[in-house]
Design a protein around this motif. Structure first.
Motif, PDB file in Angstrom:
ATOM      1  N   MET A  34       0.886  -1.200   0.011  1.00 21.69           N
ATOM      2  CA  MET A  34      -0.169   0.104   0.175  1.00 21.69           C
ATOM      3  C   MET A  34       1.003   1.194   0.030  1.00 21.69           C
ATOM      4  SD  MET A  34      -3.179   0.775   2.521  1.00 21.69           S
ATOM      5  CE  MET A  34      -4.140  -0.862   2.320  1.00 21.69           C
ATOM      6  N   GLU A  35       0.561   2.081  -0.903  1.00 25.97           N
ATOM      7  CA  GLU A  35       1.271   3.388  -1.009  1.00 25.97           C
ATOM      8  C   GLU A  35       0.487   4.611  -0.976  1.00 25.97           C
ATOM      9  OE1 GLU A  35       4.713   5.347  -3.854  1.00 25.97           O
ATOM     10  OE2 GLU A  35       4.211   3.396  -4.323  1.00 25.97           O
ATOM     11  N   VAL A  36       0.717   5.478  -0.309  1.00 25.91           N
ATOM     12  CA  VAL A  36      -0.058   6.658  -0.073  1.00 25.91           C
ATOM     13  C   VAL A  36      -0.556   7.240  -1.203  1.00 25.91           C
ATOM     14  CG1 VAL A  36       0.081   9.063   0.863  1.00 25.91           C
ATOM     15  CG2 VAL A  36       0.932   7.131   2.538  1.00 25.91           C
ATOM     16  N   GLY A  37      -1.611   7.922  -1.598  1.00 29.02           N
ATOM     17  CA  GLY A  37      -1.946   8.421  -2.712  1.00 29.02           C
ATOM     18  C   GLY A  37      -2.232   7.571  -3.848  1.00 29.02           C
ATOM     19  N   ASP A  38      -1.751   6.295  -3.922  1.00 28.26           N
ATOM     20  CA  ASP A  38      -1.849   5.651  -4.982  1.00 28.26           C
ATOM     21  C   ASP A  38      -3.252   5.577  -5.789  1.00 28.26           C
ATOM     22  OD1 ASP A  38      -0.754   3.990  -7.150  1.00 28.26           O
ATOM     23  OD2 ASP A  38      -1.394   2.274  -6.054  1.00 28.26           O
ATOM     24  N   GLY A  39      -3.236   6.214  -7.072  1.00 25.75           N
ATOM     25  CA  GLY A  39      -4.269   6.102  -7.818  1.00 25.75           C
ATOM     26  C   GLY A  39      -5.177   7.450  -7.507  1.00 25.75           C
ATOM     27  N   ILE A  40      -4.986   8.274  -6.633  1.00 22.87           N
ATOM     28  CA  ILE A  40      -5.653   9.528  -6.472  1.00 22.87           C
ATOM     29  C   ILE A  40      -5.047  10.524  -7.442  1.00 22.87           C
ATOM     30  CG2 ILE A  40      -6.105  11.347  -4.849  1.00 22.87           C
ATOM     31  CD1 ILE A  40      -5.897   9.554  -2.593  1.00 22.87           C
ATOM     32  N   GLU A  41      -5.961  11.447  -8.121  1.00 20.80           N
ATOM     33  CA  GLU A  41      -5.732  12.314  -9.093  1.00 20.80           C
ATOM     34  C   GLU A  41      -5.564  13.696  -8.154  1.00 20.80           C
ATOM     35  OE1 GLU A  41      -7.644  13.783 -12.871  1.00 20.80           O
ATOM     36  OE2 GLU A  41      -8.326  11.809 -12.939  1.00 20.80           O
ATOM     37  N   LYS A  42      -4.559  14.025  -8.422  1.00 22.29           N
ATOM     38  CA  LYS A  42      -3.900  15.437  -7.309  1.00 22.29           C
ATOM     39  C   LYS A  42      -4.178  16.434  -8.456  1.00 22.29           C
ATOM     40  CE  LYS A  42      -0.446  13.068  -4.670  1.00 22.29           C
ATOM     41  NZ  LYS A  42       1.043  13.360  -4.176  1.00 22.29           N
ATOM     42  N   LYS A  43      -5.011  17.673  -7.767  1.00 22.74           N
ATOM     43  CA  LYS A  43      -5.070  18.910  -8.696  1.00 22.74           C
ATOM     44  C   LYS A  43      -3.424  19.424  -8.563  1.00 22.74           C
ATOM     45  CE  LYS A  43      -7.724  23.084  -8.706  1.00 22.74           C
ATOM     46  NZ  LYS A  43      -8.766  23.918  -7.909  1.00 22.74           N
ATOM     47  N   GLU A  44      -3.225  19.887  -9.729  1.00 23.75           N
ATOM     48  CA  GLU A  44      -2.012  20.833  -9.714  1.00 23.75           C
ATOM     49  C   GLU A  44      -2.249  22.278  -9.176  1.00 23.75           C
ATOM     50  OE1 GLU A  44       1.210  19.835 -10.210  1.00 23.75           O
ATOM     51  OE2 GLU A  44       0.110  17.873 -10.449  1.00 23.75           O
ATOM     52  N   GLU A  45      -1.578  22.652  -8.272  1.00 23.49           N
ATOM     53  CA  GLU A  45      -1.712  24.255  -7.651  1.00 23.49           C
ATOM     54  C   GLU A  45      -0.838  25.100  -8.265  1.00 23.49           C
ATOM     55  OE1 GLU A  45      -4.324  24.671  -5.856  1.00 23.49           O
ATOM     56  OE2 GLU A  45      -5.247  22.970  -5.179  1.00 23.49           O
ATOM     57  N   ASP A  46      -1.212  26.331  -8.645  1.00 21.03           N
ATOM     58  CA  ASP A  46      -0.311  27.342  -9.033  1.00 21.03           C
ATOM     59  C   ASP A  46      -0.220  28.069  -7.742  1.00 21.03           C
ATOM     60  OD1 ASP A  46       0.876  29.784  -9.739  1.00 21.03           O
ATOM     61  OD2 ASP A  46      -0.155  29.637 -11.683  1.00 21.03           O
ATOM     62  N   PHE A  47       1.009  28.046  -7.020  1.00 21.55           N
ATOM     63  CA  PHE A  47       1.203  28.443  -5.737  1.00 21.55           C
ATOM     64  C   PHE A  47       1.291  30.200  -5.916  1.00 21.55           C
ATOM     65  CE2 PHE A  47       3.844  29.821  -1.900  1.00 21.55           C
ATOM     66  CZ  PHE A  47       3.005  29.625  -0.968  1.00 21.55           C
ATOM     67  N   ALA A  48       1.901  30.623  -6.952  1.00 22.84           N
ATOM     68  CA  ALA A  48       1.978  32.053  -7.090  1.00 22.84           C
ATOM     69  C   ALA A  48       0.643  32.755  -7.191  1.00 22.84           C
ATOM     70  CB  ALA A  48       3.049  32.284  -8.212  1.00 22.84           C
ATOM     71  N   ALA A  49      -0.155  32.009  -8.203  1.00 21.02           N
ATOM     72  CA  ALA A  49      -1.405  32.491  -8.347  1.00 21.02           C
ATOM     73  C   ALA A  49      -2.246  32.375  -6.920  1.00 21.02           C
ATOM     74  CB  ALA A  49      -2.295  31.922  -9.402  1.00 21.02           C
ATOM     75  N   GLU A  50      -1.930  31.412  -6.150  1.00 23.03           N
ATOM     76  CA  GLU A  50      -2.691  31.431  -5.076  1.00 23.03           C
ATOM     77  C   GLU A  50      -2.547  32.531  -4.027  1.00 23.03           C
ATOM     78  OE1 GLU A  50      -3.372  28.290  -1.375  1.00 23.03           O
ATOM     79  OE2 GLU A  50      -2.724  27.366  -3.182  1.00 23.03           O
ATOM     80  N   VAL A  51      -1.272  33.040  -3.960  1.00 20.94           N
ATOM     81  CA  VAL A  51      -0.687  33.878  -3.005  1.00 20.94           C
ATOM     82  C   VAL A  51      -1.136  35.030  -3.498  1.00 20.94           C
ATOM     83  CG1 VAL A  51       1.103  35.062  -2.100  1.00 20.94           C
ATOM     84  CG2 VAL A  51       1.092  32.646  -2.220  1.00 20.94           C
ATOM     85  N   ALA A  52      -1.222  35.393  -4.961  1.00 23.88           N
ATOM     86  CA  ALA A  52      -1.645  36.667  -5.294  1.00 23.88           C
ATOM     87  C   ALA A  52      -3.087  36.835  -5.195  1.00 23.88           C
ATOM     88  CB  ALA A  52      -1.554  36.829  -7.056  1.00 23.88           C
ATOM     89  N   ALA A  53      -4.084  35.863  -5.368  1.00 28.48           N
ATOM     90  CA  ALA A  53      -5.419  35.771  -4.971  1.00 28.48           C
ATOM     91  C   ALA A  53      -5.609  36.064  -3.461  1.00 28.48           C
ATOM     92  CB  ALA A  53      -6.124  34.543  -5.563  1.00 28.48           C
ATOM     93  N   ALA A  54      -4.612  35.607  -2.671  1.00 29.41           N
ATOM     94  CA  ALA A  54      -5.178  35.988  -1.263  1.00 29.41           C
ATOM     95  C   ALA A  54      -4.875  37.412  -0.879  1.00 29.41           C
ATOM     96  CB  ALA A  54      -4.232  35.004  -0.435  1.00 29.41           C
ATOM     97  N   VAL A  55      -3.788  37.893  -1.530  1.00 27.12           N
ATOM     98  CA  VAL A  55      -3.448  39.309  -1.431  1.00 27.12           C
ATOM     99  C   VAL A  55      -4.467  40.156  -2.013  1.00 27.12           C
ATOM    100  CG1 VAL A  55      -1.663  40.995  -1.884  1.00 27.12           C
ATOM    101  CG2 VAL A  55      -1.060  38.693  -1.165  1.00 27.12           C
ATOM    102  N   ALA A  56      -4.903  39.910  -2.989  1.00 31.25           N
ATOM    103  CA  ALA A  56      -6.146  40.690  -3.626  1.00 31.25           C
ATOM    104  C   ALA A  56      -7.231  40.605  -2.627  1.00 31.25           C
ATOM    105  CB  ALA A  56      -6.638  40.154  -5.099  1.00 31.25           C
ATOM    106  N   GLY A  57      -7.524  39.532  -2.259  1.00 31.52           N
ATOM    107  CA  GLY A  57      -8.958  39.371  -1.478  1.00 31.52           C
ATOM    108  C   GLY A  57      -8.764  40.012   0.118  1.00 31.52           C
ATOM    109  N   SER A  58      -7.446  40.397   0.263  1.00 36.42           N
ATOM    110  CA  SER A  58      -7.304  40.783   1.776  1.00 36.42           C
ATOM    111  C   SER A  58      -7.602  42.199   1.900  1.00 36.42           C
ATOM    112  CB  SER A  58      -5.847  40.615   2.091  1.00 36.42           C
ATOM    113  OG  SER A  58      -5.146  41.379   1.236  1.00 36.42           O
TER     114      SER A  58
END
Length: 306
Positions: free
Chosen positions: A282-306
């Motif tokens: 058993m391996e952690v996350g085997d078969g789970i589809e992970k969403k690719e995150e754009d960390f820079a965009a996430e930070v920019a969105a958080a700053v814009a919403g603050s």
């Protein structure tokens, strides 16, 4: 309204592990009544957990637990590897693994009890405290009537838990310590090689058919004469079986012998039959589809919403 003292806030925080401001608000909303404040925080925690339940939890830990003749592997997921290294999360996973020894499958484990709650509710109650979605994904159990079930964790982050876990079941009346040592070595081999099945007969026949067709198409496209295509395919299938099936894989700790021979030699040494009845990797996350995150965009969105 009752005075909300620092002592009262500390008492509620010690009882619930909630944040200081949440504790202060809970007491304010409930006129300083500790019991009502605990219920208020529980309701608030569940509400937070519900909001987080839709987020993908593809990290986490695999843990094993064994007793005399059985063993279990469980996978509990979190959203980030950071949380997987949290002491509180690891303690929770250990408790879930212990509970798994008393049940037969994942659905039963979800309803098993940890600290007076079902496993599902127990993990939900931790979401607000730890701050991420987490969930029980699966469990597997192996048992023998006589012999050993041994577990192994590859690159463990805490005792009995890590990213890859393996269980091995050996049926035998031979020396338990020697059987346990053999089972652990086989488990380490499985962690490294990830075999597809215990024996050739155990292989998924649809997978075998797809492999055979792919090899045949490849041979035909290469321009080989039809008269020798089938012979080529059969030769390559023999190689596929040898590399994919546990019993015919060359043992990583002794590449001159396959796993079946290693077991036979140990049986001869112990003067007792040894039958490997099963394994689980058993391996952690085997078969789970992970969403690719754009960390820079996430930070920019958080700053814009603050």
């Amino acid at each position: 309204m009752a005075a909300i003292t620092a002592k009262l806030v500390k008492e509620l925080r010690d009882a619930t592990s909630a944040g200081m401001m949440d504790c202060k608000k809970a007491l304010s909303e409930n006129d300083g009544d500790i019991e009502k404040a605990i219920d208020w925080l529980r309701m608030k925690g569940i509400a937070k957990a519900d909001k987080k339940a839709g987020r993908v939890a593809a990290e986490g830990l695999v843990a094993f637990e064994t007793d005399a003749t059985s063993g279990v592997l469980v996978e509990v997921n979190s959203e980030t590897d950071f949380v997987a290294r949290n002491d509180g999360f690891q303690a929770a996973v250990a408790k879930v693994a212990t509970a798994a020894l008393g049940v037969s499958n994942t659905e039963e484990l979800r309803e098993a009890h940890v600290e007076g709650k079902t496993v599902t509710d127990y993990l939900t109650s931790l979401v607000a405290k730890i701050g991420e979605n987490m969930s029980l994904r699966r469990m597997a159990k192996l048992s023998v009537s006589a012999g050993v079930v041994s577990g192994y964790i590859h690159n463990s982050v805490a005792p009995g838990m890590g990213k890859i876990g393996v269980l091995v079941a050996l049926e035998s009346t031979g020396d338990q310590a020697a059987l346990g040592a053999l089972a652990k070595k086989i488990a380490m081999h499985i962690a490294a090689t990830s075999p597809l099945a215990l024996t050739t007969d155990d292989l998924d026949q649809d997978l075998v058919a797809k492999e055979r067709k792919a090899l045949k198409d490849e041979a035909i496209e290469s321009g080989k004469p039809e008269a020798i295509v089938d012979k080529m395919v059969e030769g390559r299938m023999v190689k596929f079986f040898k590399e994919s099936v546990l019993m015919t894989q060359m043992f990583v700790m002794d590449p001159d012998h396959n796993v079946e021979t290693i077991i036979a030699n140990e049986a001869k040494s112990l003067g007792a039959d040894i039958k490997m009845t099963g394994y689980v990797r058993m391996e952690v996350g085997d078969g789970i589809e992970k969403k690719e995150e754009d960390f820079a965009a996430e930070v920019a969105a958080a700053v814009a919403g603050s």
